[in-house]
Design a protein around this motif. Structure first.
Motif, PDB file in Angstrom:
ATOM      1  N   TYR A   1       0.407   3.758  -3.116  1.00  0.00           N
ATOM      2  CA  TYR A   1      -0.266   5.021  -2.840  1.00  0.00           C
ATOM      3  C   TYR A   1       0.481   6.195  -3.470  1.00  0.00           C
ATOM      4  O   TYR A   1      -0.117   7.214  -3.779  1.00  0.00           O
ATOM      5  CB  TYR A   1      -0.421   5.220  -1.330  1.00  0.00           C
TER       6      TYR A   1
ATOM      7  N   LYS B   1      -4.284   6.098  -6.980  1.00  0.00           N
ATOM      8  CA  LYS B   1      -5.271   6.439  -5.963  1.00  0.00           C
ATOM      9  C   LYS B   1      -6.035   5.146  -5.656  1.00  0.00           C
ATOM     10  O   LYS B   1      -6.963   4.766  -6.363  1.00  0.00           O
ATOM     11  CB  LYS B   1      -6.210   7.520  -6.478  1.00  0.00           C
TER      12      LYS B   1
ATOM     13  N   TYR C   1       0.840  -1.206   0.000  1.00  0.00           N
ATOM     14  CA  TYR C   1       0.000   0.000   0.000  1.00  0.00           C
ATOM     15  C   TYR C   1       0.875   1.257   0.000  1.00  0.00           C
ATOM     16  O   TYR C   1       0.597   2.210  -0.730  1.00  0.00           O
ATOM     17  CB  TYR C   1      -0.937   0.003   1.205  1.00  0.00           C
TER      18      TYR C   1
ATOM     19  N   TYR D   1      -6.518   0.879   0.925  1.00  0.00           N
ATOM     20  CA  TYR D   1      -5.850  -0.230   1.592  1.00  0.00           C
ATOM     21  C   TYR D   1      -6.629  -1.527   1.366  1.00  0.00           C
ATOM     22  O   TYR D   1      -6.044  -2.570   1.096  1.00  0.00           O
ATOM     23  CB  TYR D   1      -5.726   0.082   3.087  1.00  0.00           C
TER      24      TYR D   1
END
Length: 108
Positions: free
Chosen positions: A47, A51, A43, A54
């Protein structure tokens, strides 16, 4: 055993063909580079570029583990996160499928 490898190759190719935004290829590349990841680590890497939530990453890892069969999952205890690692016998298959799909779509 060869039938199993052929099924995994086909599943992986279909999985990568359906990659619209490059997220799936990015995840497979991270797995190839790092060899072992947790959802949290993945994640943090994703990230930065995508976009994505989690939960979406956790779901994707579960899908790759259960449906594609290229990952090994280990959970030491109920307090520790699941550590996903690539199965060594499929690294060459993954590299060739990723390279083949990248040539077709031009996305990497």
């Amino acid at each position: 055993m060869e039938k199993l490898k052929l099924r995994i190759i086909r599943r992986l190719e279909v999985y990568l063909e359906l990659d619209i935004d490059g997220l799936r290829k990015f995840i497979i590349n991270i797995l190839l580079k790092l060899k072992k990841v947790t959802v949290d680590l993945l994640y943090q890497e994703l990230y930065k570029k995508f976009k994505v939530s989690y939960r979406a990453i956790a779901s994707t890892m579960g899908y790759i583990h259960s449906k594609l069969g290229i990952l090994h999952a280990v959970k030491e205890s109920y307090k520790t996160p699941i550590v996903y690692s690539l199965r060594e016998e499929y690294v060459d298959i993954i590299n060739s499928s990723l390279h083949k799909n990248t040539q077709i779509t031009g996305v990497y």
